[in-house]
Scaffold this motif. Structure first.
Motif, PDB file in Angstrom:
ATOM      1  N   GLY A  33      19.301   9.458  18.187  1.00  0.00           N
ATOM      2  CA  GLY A  33      18.678  10.504  18.638  1.00  0.00           C
ATOM      3  C   GLY A  33      19.155  11.961  18.173  1.00  0.00           C
ATOM      4  N   GLY A  34      20.719  11.627  18.153  1.00  0.00           N
ATOM      5  CA  GLY A  34      21.368  13.022  17.580  1.00  0.00           C
ATOM      6  C   GLY A  34      20.689  13.779  16.495  1.00  0.00           C
ATOM      7  N   ILE A  51      14.911   5.212   9.256  1.00  0.00           N
ATOM      8  CA  ILE A  51      15.304   5.671  10.588  1.00  0.00           C
ATOM      9  C   ILE A  51      14.852   5.014  11.721  1.00  0.00           C
ATOM     10  N   GLN A  52      15.551   4.124  12.497  1.00  0.00           N
ATOM     11  CA  GLN A  52      15.302   3.469  13.684  1.00  0.00           C
ATOM     12  C   GLN A  52      15.767   4.146  14.640  1.00  0.00           C
ATOM     13  N   ARG A  53      15.236   4.711  15.682  1.00  0.00           N
ATOM     14  CA  ARG A  53      15.720   5.388  16.867  1.00  0.00           C
ATOM     15  C   ARG A  53      15.998   4.461  17.980  1.00  0.00           C
ATOM     16  N   CYS A  54      17.226   4.554  18.512  1.00  0.00           N
ATOM     17  CA  CYS A  54      17.705   3.454  19.451  1.00  0.00           C
ATOM     18  C   CYS A  54      16.718   3.742  20.704  1.00  0.00           C
ATOM     19  N   THR A  55      16.315   2.651  21.063  1.00  0.00           N
ATOM     20  CA  THR A  55      15.160   2.487  22.243  1.00  0.00           C
ATOM     21  C   THR A  55      15.960   2.651  23.512  1.00  0.00           C
ATOM     22  N   HIS A  57      18.614   4.643  24.256  1.00  0.00           N
ATOM     23  CA  HIS A  57      18.507   6.125  24.443  1.00  0.00           C
ATOM     24  C   HIS A  57      17.364   6.923  24.822  1.00  0.00           C
ATOM     25  N   LYS A  58      16.368   6.407  24.086  1.00  0.00           N
ATOM     26  CA  LYS A  58      15.042   7.213  24.254  1.00  0.00           C
ATOM     27  C   LYS A  58      14.689   6.956  25.631  1.00  0.00           C
ATOM     28  N   LYS A  59      14.661   5.792  26.107  1.00  0.00           N
ATOM     29  CA  LYS A  59      14.093   5.561  27.400  1.00  0.00           C
ATOM     30  C   LYS A  59      15.116   6.144  28.634  1.00  0.00           C
TER      31      LYS A  59
END
Length: 199
Positions: A33-34, A51-55, A57-59
């Protein structure tokens, strides 16, 4: 913590020059997410990569904006939404979760959940399911390698210039490499490759 798009762009360009990455695209980047890294990826590849965002980090980002007493319930609902089998079902579940947060007057948490939502569901959109989706929806695999490298360099107390740092980090990564295993769900990587070509 000092990530910026210029540094990240230089890194990506170096990887392309060394043949590690293909400039033509057709790749999946899993990011935390940076903004600096994402901007650099967009500048170098445009829309030729996914691009797949890290779940994880999002959580974590959303939890930071919620009272502790609501954490467990949110985590369960987030996981339930992400585990929906199709893109449409998962998207609908996340929109419902966002609306619930708004009703509870948790607007900052709702905004955080919505930011980058489409990137959270990239693997869903590509039709990747099961074990491979679980393996690639977080940055855990690369972070575990970095953690191993930190472990091997833990006793160095005085760094004497960049060259020494690079040698120690390279040694740590080579040690970590010996313990690497195949990505769980690797038998579906051909399907992912085809989906990336068709995207």
């Amino acid at each position: 913590s000092t990530e910026n798009s210029g540094v990240c762009r230089s890194l990506i360009s170096d990887l392309i020059d060394r043949g590690v990455l293909e400039e033509s695209g057709g790749m999946l980047f899993v990011v935390d997410g940076g903004k600096g890294l994402q901007k650099a990826i967009a500048e170098v590849f445009g829309k030729r990569v996914q691009i797949q965002r890290c779940t994880v980090h999002k959580k974590r980002n959303v939890l930071d904006k919620l009272p502790k007493r609501e954490h467990e319930e949110f985590k369960q609902k987030f996981n339930a939404a992400y585990n929906k089998p199709t893109f449409k079902e998962a998207e609908k579940a996340f929109v419902a979760l966002r609306n619930e947060l708004i009703l509870r007057r948790r607007s900052r948490a709702a905004d955080s959940l919505t930011e980058g939502l489409q990137q959270i569901l990239t693997l869903h959109r590509l039709g990747i399911k099961g074990t491979l989706r679980r393996s690639l929806n977080t940055t855990n695999s690369i972070e575990s390698v970095f953690s191993a490298a930190r472990y091997y360099t833990r006793n160095v107390k005085r760094w004497q210039g960049e060259e020494q740092m690079e040698r120690w980090i390279a040694s740590g990564l080579l040690e970590a490499e010996q313990k690497l295993r195949k990505v769980p769900g690797h038998t579906n990587l051909k399907k992912l490759k085809q989906a990336l070509r068709n995207a």
